[in-house]
Scaffold this motif. Structure first.
Motif: not given
Ligand code: 6R9
Length: 695
Positions: A358, A435-437, A459-464, A548, A560, A563, A569, A574
């Protein structure tokens, strides 16, 4: 701890000493980092803030307030900056949604009735505004010295040619198209071409195996597959066309025949003669595409028409086809990119993600191009020919905004500072992580060494599923805390709920949910609305549940914690433990498997598999290799288990449920924290497992 105590008792003194040393070292590093994070709130310089789009917390607070109190007004103003062939009906609310399973089907709609096109807004709009001569794509090959530049005009021409090709073979609005390509400039071009004609692309990361590709193709039934003969990544050559052929054969046996495969001839990796071929079905990109016109009509689509799908792992079952639509996704991608990276014209932006994930959709392709940014598209890997490659590329293109994953940061950190300091990196302004913490130690290295203590880190948190960034620093607006994604982006309303689904106030820990749908939230799972509702909206009624865990501190910052479901991760990828387990048991000698994650120095999490063999089969290293190979071919190399732990039996409750909690502790070597094992059907299996650790 008990790890070395057990070794010592077993008379294994050197191993015990090594474990002890490691533990002492780890504690020292942790203490130092804790000290450093506790001491420091890291703020951008006054100079950075003065020039930033969002200059202060007050400015954010005001915009944020409007975004949640008047979301329709907030997003309508932003939407007006884009081209709409037909405006949405502004006499009605711009959005409507239901996130509560008790109140009927879940749905989210934004700007329904409005007609637009993402590819038009990302490419043609800039050409129309006289920016056709500006750089759109800076392509950097795997091998130093191979590169290519495309202006927005050239990008538009190529997108049109591919769009015309797709139309010529009968691809229409709403049809699905599978893309299995490496990071050539042709990959974003193909994605944009699909968008231009309203076709729904499904990009499959070119590291997935034939089986995984086939599973995704069986689900979405593409009209055409676009691929490449082969690719070189680092020193390896990967025969992608061969994998596509295998996948097509698997589909064929299950009753679905791919009608057409368009193959980009990558002579740098393999010759045409050596590329496997099926006459009548396969065609060479280079023989077909250049003959098409460089103009092609835009298919205007409804704001709620699908734009693309992307498969992602869940805690159970097959990968889920996350489906995004058009209007909300476009606005979420463009707006988040602009403010989070503090984009301004002239910036050169590089996101190291692959378009197969994503991040490669939203922050390599759509977000930046919707803003008219110049993007770097890199075919290779950060460690080839050496660990300085990224910084060489940064200097070469004068990259200002850089976005990567903690796993890459840790790998480069391990290679030593000299690979970084050899290059100037003066052009850099904002650094991003996704992508991860990100652990504070890697954060600090990224900040001090890569960014010379000059560039804020987002440090950007988000998801597909969310389509765009939800929790993040805005680099000029408030201080960062290393390891925290900090605060919600505009329109984002996080809620931390307890196990009963009650929203908590103030500082707390719990499950991270969303109260209102983020504008770019997926609209359904392809062909499976029921799973969409049960996986994301049923666990905590009235909320979108992210999967999360998180903590909110006294400043309202979000941390964060990973999971809380059975998803691991690995290097930011994922992977569902169930997927790996089902791959393992597909081996004829494997009776049962249980997979858990464990802390891994570089990858963040590693894959730890407990495997029970069929009666009478002997445990051997050869079998271990076979099992790893099976997972590689069933899913892909990135999902290969790091550890296979032979398990004569698995710890199960009397009702037969595997107690993963215990397996996680064994994998982490926290043998003194196994907890209550009395509810196990056979408590003795735990001792057996401890006995077999490392054997
Ligand atoms: C964008 C992406 C989503 C999962 C998400 C979480 C982990 C993503 C993070 C993070 C901590 C961050 N995650 N960014 N955890 N800090 N900045 O990675 O999408 O492949 O769907 O994964 O990744 O656990 O739920 P995706």
């Amino acid at each position: 701890s008990r790890g070395f105590e057990l070794q010592r008792r077993a008379g294994n003194f050197s191993k015990a000493a090594a474990l002890e040393r490691k533990a002492i070292r780890a504690t020292a590093v942790e203490a130092e980092v804790e000290q450093w994070t506790a001491d420091k709130l890291i703020d951008a310089s006054e100079e950075f803030k003065a020039k930033a789009l969002i200059k202060s917390r007050e400015q954010y607070d005001e915009m944020y307030k409007r975004s949640v109190e008047d979301p329709d007004g907030f997003w309508s103003d932003i939407a007006s900056e884009f081209h709409w062939e037909q405006k949405w009906d502004s006499s009605k609310p711009a959005s409507s949604w239901n996130l509560d399973v008790r109140k009927g089907p879940i749905y989210v709609e934004w700007f329904k009735g409005g007609k637009t096109n993402i590819a038009y807004n990302a490419v043609d709009r800039h050409v129309k505004a006289g920016r056709g001569g500006e750089t759109a794509i800076l392509w950097e090959g795997n091998d130093v010295g191979r590169d290519r530049k495309l202006t927005f005009q050239q990008l538009q021409d190529e997108v049109c040619q591919v769009a015309n090709y797709l139309r010529s073979i009968g691809v229409k609005k709403g049809d699905s198209v599978t893309i299995y390509m490496p990071m050539l400039a042709e990959l974003p071009v193909t994605m944009l071409a699909c968008m231009r004609i309203g076709a729904v692309h499904s990009v499959v990361f070119a590291g997935f195996s034939a089986d995984s590709l086939a599973g995704r193709m069986m689900d979405s039934k593409p009209r055409v597959v676009l691929t490449c003969s082969a690719v070189r990544r680092g020193n390896k050559v990967i025969g992608l066309k061969e994998i596509v052929d295998k996948a097509a054969d698997i589909c064929s046996k299950q009753g679905f025949d791919v009608e057409r495969v368009l193959v980009y001839d990558n002579e740098n990796a393999i010759s045409r003669e050596k590329t496997p071929w099926k006459d009548g079905r396969d065609e060479w990109w280079q023989d077909r595409i250049p003959s098409f016109e460089t103009e092609s009509p835009v298919e205007w689509v409804d704001a709620e028409d699908p734009s693309f799908m992307l498969y992602t792992s869940g805690s159970t079952g097959k990968p889920k086809g996350v489906l995004h639509t058009t209007g909300g996704y476009m606005l979420g991608a463009a707006t988040s990119f602009k403010y989070i990276f503090d984009y301004r014209p002239g910036d050169v932006y590089w996101c190291t993600a692959d378009c197969g994930w994503i991040t490669g959709h939203t922050y390599l392709t759509y977000g930046p191009l919707l803003n008219g940014a110049s993007i770097v598209v890199f075919e290779g890997v950060p460690t080839y020919p050496d660990a300085g490659r990224c910084w060489e590329i940064v200097d070469k293109y004068q990259v200002t905004l850089f976005y990567t994953a903690p796993t890459a940061i840790r790998a480069l950190q391990k290679s030593g500072n000299s690979f970084v300091t050899k290059y100037s990196r003066k052009s850099l302004r904002v650094l991003g992580s996704v992508g991860e913490p990100i652990n504070p130690n890697a954060w600090r290295w990224y900040y001090e060494v890569v960014g010379d203590s000059r560039c804020p880190i987002v440090d950007t948190w988000w998801q597909t599923e969310t389509g765009s960034i939800l929790i993040t620093p805005l680099p000029g607006a408030w201080p960062q805390k290393p390891g925290s994604a900090t605060l919600p982006f505009f329109g984002v309303q996080p809620a931390v709920v307890d196990e009963n689904g009650r929203e908590q106030d103030g500082p707390c820990s719990g499950y991270l949910c969303m109260k209102a749908p983020p504008i770019s939230l997926m609209r359904t799972l392809y062909g499976d609305q029921e799973r969409y509702e049960t996986a994301y909206f049923a666990p905590f009624k009235g909320f979108y549940f992210s999967g999360d865990g998180c903590r909110r501190d006294e400043d309202g910052y979000y941390w964060l914690t990973g999971r809380v479901d059975d998803v691991i991760n690995v290097s930011g990828h994922r992977i569902g433990t169930a997927e790996v387990e089902s791959a393992l048991v597909s081996h004829s000698m494997c009776a049962e498997a249980a997979v858990v994650g464990y802390d891994h120095e570089i990858k963040g999490q590693g894959i730890y598999a407990f495997v029970t063999l069929m009666e009478g089969v002997d445990y051997s290293d050869d079998l271990r290799r076979q099992l790893v190979t099976t997972v590689r071919s069933e899913i892909g190399a990135f999902a290969a288990p790091d550890v296979i732990h032979w398990a004569p039996g698995l710890p199960k409750t009397r009702s037969g449920k595997i107690m993963r909690r215990i397996l996680r502790k064994i994998a982490a070597n926290q043998l003194d924290e196994l907890g209550d094992t009395s509810t196990l059907a056979e408590p003795a299996v735990v001792d057996q497992l401890i006995e077999l650790r490392g054997k």
